[in-house]
Design a protein around this motif. Sequence first.
Motif, PDB file in Angstrom:
ATOM      1  N   ASP B 105      -4.632   4.363  -5.965  1.00  0.00           N
ATOM      2  CA  ASP B 105      -4.295   4.361  -7.771  1.00  0.00           C
ATOM      3  C   ASP B 105      -2.776   5.078  -8.217  1.00  0.00           C
ATOM      4  OD1 ASP B 105      -6.914   3.815  -8.060  1.00  0.00           O
ATOM      5  OD2 ASP B 105      -7.562   5.902  -7.986  1.00  0.00           O
ATOM      6  N   LEU B 107      -0.180   4.251  -6.303  1.00  0.00           N
ATOM      7  CA  LEU B 107       0.901   3.125  -5.908  1.00  0.00           C
ATOM      8  C   LEU B 107       0.595   1.897  -7.046  1.00  0.00           C
ATOM      9  CD1 LEU B 107       2.714   1.807  -3.858  1.00  0.00           C
ATOM     10  CD2 LEU B 107       0.410   0.968  -2.938  1.00  0.00           C
ATOM     11  N   ALA B 108      -0.739   1.843  -7.434  1.00  0.00           N
ATOM     12  CA  ALA B 108      -1.159   0.658  -8.492  1.00  0.00           C
ATOM     13  C   ALA B 108      -0.208   1.011  -9.781  1.00  0.00           C
ATOM     14  CB  ALA B 108      -2.426   0.482  -8.647  1.00  0.00           C
ATOM     15  N   MET B 111       3.417   0.672  -9.735  1.00  0.00           N
ATOM     16  CA  MET B 111       3.669  -0.869  -9.814  1.00  0.00           C
ATOM     17  C   MET B 111       3.748  -1.397 -11.404  1.00  0.00           C
ATOM     18  SD  MET B 111       1.890  -2.491  -6.218  1.00  0.00           S
ATOM     19  CE  MET B 111       2.754  -2.494  -5.005  1.00  0.00           C
TER      20      MET B 111
END
Lengths: 114, 151
Positions: B105, B107-108, B111
Amino acid sequence: MAESLIDIQVEDLKRVELVRVSGRIDSSNAAEFDRVLKEVAGRKHNVVLELSGVEYMSSAGLRAIVALWRECQKRRGDVLLANPSERVTEVLTLAGLNTVFKVFDTETAAVGNF
Amino acid sequence: MAHEQVLIVPGRYNEIKRICEFVAAGAAEAGFDDDTIFHLELCCDEASTNIIEHAYGQEGAGNIVISYAIAEDEFTIVLRDNGQAFDPANVPPPPAISRESIPLDELANQMRIGGLGLHFIRNLMDEVTYSSDNRQGNRLVMVKKLQKDES
């Protein structure tokens, strides 16, 4: 008409979807890449990405691959990488994702792993 | 003597390749190897994408002005825009990742806010500075040192 920078070919194998990608993946076409990967994840949750022909990839391309991986993991599948180009390997390493994806030298080896 | 080139493009994703080619030509002229040229292209791509996504908030909302200068010992790239201020210093680095521990979560989210691109820029460039003011707009300066062979 805008030139297409990316070529994506999808082969629906018995237990695996094999996606061969070549060309350039940046913000201009990452949405197209993401759309194809979402269609793939909708059919099967075991995916091999053959990336030897990718000459350039930015974080926009990585974002699509991570989204695919996340979807496949949720459904107890996996995403394996086959023969990623030097540029892809470098971008994965820069992002710290090189330890996350299993990498195989050939698409045959990757497909055979499922 | 410093040698400078300027390119002005509309803030659209399909201009990213042109920005990369522009910078790659300058980097080749400066004498960088292929790997470093790729790094410089990647940094300009990520910076331009962040301008479109975060400073302008959409495509076609303004221009990106990109310039490079070749000096004896360094290659300087400047990206300018007139969108909202987007200070890279306010974006935290991406989470630590291993096969055993993947904070997906986080990391997303990173991004989504352009954090991965900034992480690339911080790691690949020798100096990165950002400034913003109402008159001159936003200005991201990225410097890569030219390594001189001793041999």
